[in-house]
Scaffold this motif. Structure first.
Motif, PDB file in Angstrom:
ATOM      1  N   GLU A  17      -1.079  -3.979  -5.547  1.00 44.88           N
ATOM      2  CA  GLU A  17      -0.398  -2.727  -5.208  1.00 44.88           C
ATOM      3  C   GLU A  17      -1.419  -1.601  -5.213  1.00 44.88           C
ATOM      4  O   GLU A  17      -2.057  -1.341  -6.232  1.00 44.88           O
ATOM      5  CB  GLU A  17       0.708  -2.420  -6.227  1.00 44.88           C
ATOM      6  CG  GLU A  17       1.797  -3.474  -6.251  1.00 44.88           C
ATOM      7  CD  GLU A  17       2.945  -3.109  -7.203  1.00 44.88           C
ATOM      8  OE1 GLU A  17       3.269  -1.916  -7.316  1.00 44.88           O
ATOM      9  OE2 GLU A  17       3.491  -4.038  -7.820  1.00 44.88           O
ATOM     10  N   VAL A  18      -1.568  -0.952  -4.080  1.00 44.47           N
ATOM     11  CA  VAL A  18      -2.493   0.186  -4.017  1.00 44.47           C
ATOM     12  C   VAL A  18      -1.655   1.452  -4.132  1.00 44.47           C
ATOM     13  O   VAL A  18      -0.897   1.792  -3.232  1.00 44.47           O
ATOM     14  CB  VAL A  18      -3.313   0.185  -2.707  1.00 44.47           C
ATOM     15  CG1 VAL A  18      -4.318   1.334  -2.717  1.00 44.47           C
ATOM     16  CG2 VAL A  18      -4.020  -1.147  -2.522  1.00 44.47           C
ATOM     17  N   ARG A  19      -1.758   2.084  -5.284  1.00 44.98           N
ATOM     18  CA  ARG A  19      -0.928   3.258  -5.556  1.00 44.98           C
ATOM     19  C   ARG A  19      -1.784   4.490  -5.778  1.00 44.98           C
ATOM     20  O   ARG A  19      -3.000   4.424  -5.701  1.00 44.98           O
ATOM     21  CB  ARG A  19      -0.050   2.993  -6.778  1.00 44.98           C
ATOM     22  CG  ARG A  19       1.011   1.934  -6.501  1.00 44.98           C
ATOM     23  CD  ARG A  19       1.767   1.650  -7.764  1.00 44.98           C
ATOM     24  NE  ARG A  19       2.918   0.803  -7.504  1.00 44.98           N
ATOM     25  CZ  ARG A  19       4.184   1.206  -7.613  1.00 44.98           C
ATOM     26  NH1 ARG A  19       4.461   2.439  -7.961  1.00 44.98           N
ATOM     27  NH2 ARG A  19       5.161   0.371  -7.378  1.00 44.98           N
ATOM     28  N   ASP A  20      -1.120   5.586  -6.118  1.00 44.76           N
ATOM     29  CA  ASP A  20      -1.861   6.840  -6.265  1.00 44.76           C
ATOM     30  C   ASP A  20      -2.989   6.765  -7.289  1.00 44.76           C
ATOM     31  O   ASP A  20      -4.079   7.256  -7.060  1.00 44.76           O
ATOM     32  CB  ASP A  20      -0.901   7.970  -6.680  1.00 44.76           C
ATOM     33  CG  ASP A  20       0.059   8.299  -5.555  1.00 44.76           C
ATOM     34  OD1 ASP A  20      -0.189   7.801  -4.426  1.00 44.76           O
ATOM     35  OD2 ASP A  20       1.040   9.024  -5.790  1.00 44.76           O
ATOM     36  N   PHE A  34      -5.374   4.920   1.797  1.00 47.14           N
ATOM     37  CA  PHE A  34      -6.274   3.789   1.600  1.00 47.14           C
ATOM     38  C   PHE A  34      -6.632   3.199   2.968  1.00 47.14           C
ATOM     39  O   PHE A  34      -5.757   3.031   3.829  1.00 47.14           O
ATOM     40  CB  PHE A  34      -5.595   2.734   0.722  1.00 47.14           C
ATOM     41  CG  PHE A  34      -6.514   1.632   0.277  1.00 47.14           C
ATOM     42  CD1 PHE A  34      -7.565   1.875  -0.591  1.00 47.14           C
ATOM     43  CD2 PHE A  34      -6.318   0.328   0.740  1.00 47.14           C
ATOM     44  CE1 PHE A  34      -8.412   0.849  -0.991  1.00 47.14           C
ATOM     45  CE2 PHE A  34      -7.162  -0.701   0.342  1.00 47.14           C
ATOM     46  CZ  PHE A  34      -8.208  -0.441  -0.528  1.00 47.14           C
ATOM     47  N   ALA A  35      -7.929   2.860   3.147  1.00 48.28           N
ATOM     48  CA  ALA A  35      -8.439   2.544   4.490  1.00 48.28           C
ATOM     49  C   ALA A  35      -7.871   1.278   5.128  1.00 48.28           C
ATOM     50  O   ALA A  35      -7.907   1.131   6.345  1.00 48.28           O
ATOM     51  CB  ALA A  35      -9.962   2.462   4.433  1.00 48.28           C
ATOM     52  N   TYR A  36      -7.368   0.350   4.311  1.00 47.91           N
ATOM     53  CA  TYR A  36      -6.885  -0.922   4.874  1.00 47.91           C
ATOM     54  C   TYR A  36      -5.374  -1.010   4.821  1.00 47.91           C
ATOM     55  O   TYR A  36      -4.746  -0.508   3.890  1.00 47.91           O
ATOM     56  CB  TYR A  36      -7.489  -2.102   4.097  1.00 47.91           C
ATOM     57  CG  TYR A  36      -8.993  -2.111   4.139  1.00 47.91           C
ATOM     58  CD1 TYR A  36      -9.681  -2.756   5.158  1.00 47.91           C
ATOM     59  CD2 TYR A  36      -9.726  -1.455   3.147  1.00 47.91           C
ATOM     60  CE1 TYR A  36     -11.068  -2.758   5.194  1.00 47.91           C
ATOM     61  CE2 TYR A  36     -11.111  -1.439   3.171  1.00 47.91           C
ATOM     62  CZ  TYR A  36     -11.777  -2.094   4.193  1.00 47.91           C
ATOM     63  OH  TYR A  36     -13.147  -2.078   4.220  1.00 47.91           O
ATOM     64  N   THR A  37      -4.788  -1.673   5.809  1.00 50.90           N
ATOM     65  CA  THR A  37      -3.339  -1.864   5.809  1.00 50.90           C
ATOM     66  C   THR A  37      -2.998  -3.015   4.857  1.00 50.90           C
ATOM     67  O   THR A  37      -3.880  -3.776   4.452  1.00 50.90           O
ATOM     68  CB  THR A  37      -2.830  -2.251   7.211  1.00 50.90           C
ATOM     69  OG1 THR A  37      -3.406  -3.526   7.550  1.00 50.90           O
ATOM     70  CG2 THR A  37      -3.220  -1.212   8.247  1.00 50.90           C
ATOM     71  N   SER A  38      -1.699  -3.161   4.574  1.00 51.76           N
ATOM     72  CA  SER A  38      -1.283  -4.243   3.676  1.00 51.76           C
ATOM     73  C   SER A  38      -1.700  -5.622   4.204  1.00 51.76           C
ATOM     74  O   SER A  38      -2.257  -6.425   3.455  1.00 51.76           O
ATOM     75  CB  SER A  38       0.228  -4.189   3.447  1.00 51.76           C
ATOM     76  OG  SER A  38       0.554  -2.954   2.876  1.00 51.76           O
ATOM     77  N   PRO A  39      -1.452  -5.944   5.488  1.00 54.65           N
ATOM     78  CA  PRO A  39      -1.885  -7.260   5.981  1.00 54.65           C
ATOM     79  C   PRO A  39      -3.399  -7.459   5.870  1.00 54.65           C
ATOM     80  O   PRO A  39      -3.859  -8.569   5.567  1.00 54.65           O
ATOM     81  CB  PRO A  39      -1.445  -7.259   7.449  1.00 54.65           C
ATOM     82  CG  PRO A  39      -0.366  -6.233   7.528  1.00 54.65           C
ATOM     83  CD  PRO A  39      -0.689  -5.199   6.507  1.00 54.65           C
ATOM     84  N   GLU A  40      -4.147  -6.387   6.088  1.00 51.80           N
ATOM     85  CA  GLU A  40      -5.614  -6.514   5.974  1.00 51.80           C
ATOM     86  C   GLU A  40      -6.024  -6.798   4.526  1.00 51.80           C
ATOM     87  O   GLU A  40      -6.910  -7.619   4.273  1.00 51.80           O
ATOM     88  CB  GLU A  40      -6.297  -5.222   6.467  1.00 51.80           C
ATOM     89  CG  GLU A  40      -6.326  -5.103   7.984  1.00 51.80           C
ATOM     90  CD  GLU A  40      -6.696  -3.696   8.486  1.00 51.80           C
ATOM     91  OE1 GLU A  40      -6.870  -3.554   9.701  1.00 51.80           O
ATOM     92  OE2 GLU A  40      -6.784  -2.748   7.663  1.00 51.80           O
ATOM     93  N   ARG A  77       0.857  -1.178   0.000  1.00 50.41           N
ATOM     94  CA  ARG A  77       0.000   0.000   0.000  1.00 50.41           C
ATOM     95  C   ARG A  77       0.891   1.224   0.000  1.00 50.41           C
ATOM     96  O   ARG A  77       1.411   1.627   1.036  1.00 50.41           O
ATOM     97  CB  ARG A  77      -0.891  -0.030   1.255  1.00 50.41           C
ATOM     98  CG  ARG A  77      -1.855   1.138   1.344  1.00 50.41           C
ATOM     99  CD  ARG A  77      -2.605   1.115   2.650  1.00 50.41           C
ATOM    100  NE  ARG A  77      -1.704   1.180   3.797  1.00 50.41           N
ATOM    101  CZ  ARG A  77      -2.006   1.790   4.945  1.00 50.41           C
ATOM    102  NH1 ARG A  77      -3.163   2.363   5.102  1.00 50.41           N
ATOM    103  NH2 ARG A  77      -1.130   1.807   5.940  1.00 50.41           N
ATOM    104  N   SER A  78       1.099   1.816  -1.181  1.00 51.90           N
ATOM    105  CA  SER A  78       1.906   3.046  -1.160  1.00 51.90           C
ATOM    106  C   SER A  78       1.015   4.271  -0.997  1.00 51.90           C
ATOM    107  O   SER A  78       1.488   5.349  -0.660  1.00 51.90           O
ATOM    108  CB  SER A  78       2.810   3.147  -2.377  1.00 51.90           C
ATOM    109  OG  SER A  78       2.076   2.979  -3.546  1.00 51.90           O
ATOM    110  N   ASP A  79      -0.281   4.099  -1.250  1.00 48.51           N
ATOM    111  CA  ASP A  79      -1.228   5.177  -0.949  1.00 48.51           C
ATOM    112  C   ASP A  79      -1.696   4.999   0.493  1.00 48.51           C
ATOM    113  O   ASP A  79      -2.586   4.205   0.780  1.00 48.51           O
ATOM    114  CB  ASP A  79      -2.425   5.107  -1.912  1.00 48.51           C
ATOM    115  CG  ASP A  79      -3.513   6.101  -1.523  1.00 48.51           C
ATOM    116  OD1 ASP A  79      -3.268   6.933  -0.623  1.00 48.51           O
ATOM    117  OD2 ASP A  79      -4.611   6.027  -2.114  1.00 48.51           O
TER     118      ASP A  79
END
Ligand code: ATP
Ligand code: MG
Length: 391
Positions: free
Chosen positions: A154-157, A118-124, A113-115
């Motif tokens: 990958e959650v990016r911009d 975003f409401a959730y963390t990477s593990p979530e 998660r580079s953004d």
């Protein structure tokens, strides 16, 4: 569903202050090569380059093949773009990766998660995605240590990108960052591989080919064109200069001792190639020579050949065995063309007993029987140029 290609940079990331130059050259290179396929947006962010097709008709297989041959890219992956919404991302992943997941037994999810908004963390994200995929593909199990496939989110911009593993890229550094060099190209196995290897180290190429009609045919020259078209898939477009070599070879045969034919011929090739190279801004020559492969590739013969050279000669195959060279030629798709049986000017007047330890003084004495400057000027004047690009 929208598909894009993500590119991971190679050695470029080690370039420190020069990095921006390398990256800009790579982006220019990508844009130029992709323009032949269709309209794309190509942009770099966070050590990744995004290649995004701007219409649905674009052939993504062709696009992936194109980027897989561009130097400077360590790895690439096709990915689908989803909205940054966890439910949408799950549905997109199951849909986009269905074929891949049907074909494997184990998987794991890696989320980045580079953004940070975003409401959730990477593990979530990983946990939710893993659970959903297990439900949709009941034959799967999770294996965090040695999964058959890693699903990466990958959650990016600009969006969320979902992909399976990375493919290996062409490696090397972007063509054009290292200047320009001139490859002496024959129809054989070796020289196209040598050209490929030096383009991989960032050199822009030009090519010189010596033809001796009627001893060598039109078809033999066409074969060289086809080889260069394959090389151009990696190096980008280049110019091929075909030099008429008949008269020089006939004069050598008439006026010089047979055992020196090859070495004198090679000295003419180098001299002409470096004149053409210098005129076009190239700073080095490239050949496909491999030490000890034939009589003209011994230390002594190379020393006599290099005595005419005023620019560096790159011989990337010097320490390689034929088998190793063939392996590369198969990989870059030149082998099948190279083995077609057409004559090369080198094989037309081969001496029965070539000197393997020629002495330069004797070579020069033999050469003095020729009107070299005039012969060279005439050959250079009558050189024909062609534009070569990937088919
Ligand atoms: P290749 O497989 O590249 O033909 P080779 O093992 O046949 O190499 P040679 O014929 O001795 O070796 O040639 C050595 C190198 O000289 C080639 O790799 C190439 O760089 C150059 N060369 C040979 N013939 C030509 C030609 N007709 N035109 C341009 N360069 C040539
Ligand atoms: Mg050859």
């Amino acid at each position: 569903m929208k598909e894009i290609i993500l590119l991971k940079l190679g050695e470029i990331v080690l370039k420190g202050l020069n990095r921006k130059n390398f990256e800009d050259t790579l982006l220019r290179c990508l844009r130029r090569r992709l323009a032949v396929i269709g309209a794309f947006q190509v942009r770099a962010a966070q050590s990744t380059i995004y290649v995004e097709p701007l219409n649905d008709a674009i052939d993504m297989d062709e696009t992936a093949d194109c980027v897989s041959k561009i130097f400077g890219i360590a790895a690439y992956a096709r990915a689908c773009v989803a909205e940054k919404d966890l439910e949408q991302m799950k549905i997109a992943a199951a849909d986009y990766l269905a074929d891949t997941l049907d074909g494997v037994q184990t998987f794991k999810v890696e989320a980045k998660r580079s953004d940070k908004k975003f409401a959730y963390t990477s593990p979530e994200i990983s946990a939710a995605m893993g659970e959903y995929l297990l439900e949709k593909f009941p034959h799967l199990t999770v294996n965090v240590h040695e999964p058959d496939v890693i699903v990466t989110v990958e959650v990016r911009d600009f969006g969320a990108y979902i992909r399976a593993g990375l493919e290996r890229g062409a490696g090397g550094i972007p063509v054009g960052t290292g200047g320009k060099a001139c490859v002496l190209i024959s129809g054989g196995i070796d020289s196209p591989v040598a050209a490929y290897m030096m383009a991989k180290r960032g050199l822009e190429l030009m090519a010189v080919h010596f033809a001796s009609p009627p001893y060598t045919s039109e078809r033999a020259e066409q074969k060289v064109v086809e080889l260069l078209q394959r090389v151009a898939a990696y190096s980008g477009r280049l110019k091929m200069y075909t030099v008429p070599f008949t008269k020089i070879q006939e004069q050598i045969r008439e006026k010089c001792k047979e055992e020196y034919f090859t070495i004198i011929m090679r000295r003419f090739m180098m001299e002409i190639a470096q004149q053409l190279a210098a005129a076009k801004g190239a700073q080095a020559l490239i050949t496909g020579e491999s030490l000890g492969q034939v009589a003209s590739q011994t230390i002594g013969a190379i020393a006599c050949t290099d005595a005419v050279c005023r620019m560096p000669v790159f011989r990337p195959l010097l320490g390689m065995d034929k088998e190793e060279i063939i392996e590369i030629s198969r990989r870059i798709d030149t082998f099948d063309i190279s083995i077609q049986p057409y004559e090369d000017c080198c094989t037309v007047f081969t001496p029965r007993h070539p000197r393997t330890r020629p002495e330069l003084a004797k070579v020069l004495a033999e050469e003095s029987h020729l009107d070299s400057a005039v012969l060279i000027e005439e050959a250079v004047q009558n050189t024909v140029v062609r534009d070569i690009q990937k088919e």
